[in-house]
Write an enzyme that holds these catalytic residues in place. Structure first.
Site, mmCIF file in Angstrom:
data_model
loop_
_atom_site.group_PDB
_atom_site.id
_atom_site.type_symbol
_atom_site.label_atom_id
_atom_site.label_comp_id
_atom_site.label_asym_id
_atom_site.label_seq_id
_atom_site.Cartn_x
_atom_site.Cartn_y
_atom_site.Cartn_z
ATOM 1 C CB CYS A 286 7.348 -27.170 12.170
ATOM 2 S SG CYS A 286 5.751 -26.904 11.390
ATOM 3 N N PRO B 211 10.971 -22.591 4.833
ATOM 4 C CG PRO B 211 10.070 -20.782 3.678
ATOM 5 C CD PRO B 211 10.768 -22.073 3.481
ATOM 6 C CE LYS B 212 4.273 -26.920 8.116
ATOM 7 N NZ LYS B 212 4.477 -28.309 8.566
ATOM 8 C CB VAL B 213 10.463 -27.828 7.528
ATOM 9 C CG1 VAL B 213 11.308 -28.722 8.434
ATOM 10 C CG2 VAL B 213 9.551 -28.687 6.655
#
Length: 292
Positions: free
Chosen positions: A225, A220-222
């Site tokens: 971004c 989710p974080k990558v």
DNA sequence: GGCCAGGCCATCG
DNA sequence: CGATGGCATGGC
């Protein structure tokens, strides 16, 4: 966009909401080199750019108008009204007001989707200085030589085809560690069109995120971004350890789940969540807010 | 030398 | 499902 042409330079006067240090050092991009205060070299879109800033005068060195208009206006997001964005965010609450005031010159760069994808796959569990070095090494090995500045040779970030030449072992030799299979999987899925990067800008945001998360090593974080920095999706809110810390510090207790923080932010900041995140992230990191 | 770095995956209950 | 190690490597 009003600008002046002076020999080989392009000069912009009275550009507000632009601080080259804030823009480059806020953690959204990795291919830049500080020569001195407010004097940087940037590598993007197969070009080398030296940019300097003295208060509200910004100089783009040794470029022609065509590149300026076709590449750099978009790259620096110069046509967006950040004054309005900052006003809306500042009015949300006092915490955001402080972050926006402190880091008032941030702009979200419009970076290449592919480069952003690989860069943020690499970013997991790494410090920014080391991320920069790895991306540099990968560009040197698989990119194309594009010129010299200050007697330093510069290489473009490799294309999908170029990076696909690398085996998993080749990547390990470049010291990317456990990320080697992740990068290899990204190459494979993008080149086979199993993952379509060009549609990310238009897809439903949940679908776009799931599209990226088909790649091993993209969570989710990558994915957030890549969507924010490489696909102009400003409604996402990448929630990493720093953002978690500052959000806990201001809005929650310690040990709040990332999912809870993320849901709150997307709801609370709405279509400007991505901008809010970047002001908060840079502010938190710079002042070590919430760091034990 | 231990700990952490812009997380994610595999494995367990 | 939600929680917990393990992961390569380098800097401090």
């Amino acid at each position: 966009m009003e600008y002046m042409v002076d020999s080989n330079n392009i000069i912009i006067n009275r550009l507000c909401d632009f601080d080259i240090e804030h823009i480059l050092e806020c953690g959204q991009c990795f291919r830049f080199y500080k020569k001195s205060d407010k004097d940087y070299i940037i590598v993007a879109y197969d070009k080398i750019l030296r940019i300097t800033q003295d208060k509200d005068e910004i100089v783009f060195h040794n470029i022609d108008e065509e590149d300026f208009n076709s590449i750099w206006i978009k790259y620096f997001d110069l046509e967006r009204d950040y004054t309005s964005i900052k006003k809306i965010l500042s009015d949300k609450d006092e915490h955001l007001h402080r972050a926006v005031t402190e880091k008032d010159g941030i702009r979200i760069l419009q970076q290449d989707t592919w480069e952003t994808l690989i860069s943020f796959i690499i970013s997991q569990n790494k410090s920014i200085s080391h991320i920069k070095k790895l991306i540099e090494d990968i560009s040197k090995r698989y990119g194309t030589y594009i010129g010299e500045e200050d007697e330093i040779k510069f290489y473009s970030f490799p294309t999908i085809e170029q990076l696909s030449q690398a085996t998993e072992q080749d990547l390990r030799d470049l010291k990317v560690g456990f990320r080697a299979p992740y990068i290899a999987d990204a190459c494979r899925k993008v080149i086979n069109d199993e993952v379509n990067l060009s549609r990310l800008a238009d897809m439903n945001i949940a679908d776009a995120k799931n599209e990226l998360m088909k790649i091993k090593g993209v969570g989710p974080k990558v994915a957030d971004c890549v969507l924010l920095f490489g696909a102009k999706r400003y409604e996402v809110f990448p929630t990493d350890v720093w953002v978690k810390r500052i959000m806990e510090h201001y809005y929650f207790e310690n040990d709040t789940k990332i999912k809870v923080i993320h849901e709150f932010a997307v709801e609370h900041y709405g279509t400007l969540a991505g901008f809010a995140q970047q002001y908060l992230f840079y502010y938190a990191r710079d002042f070590k807010i919430g760091k034990k």
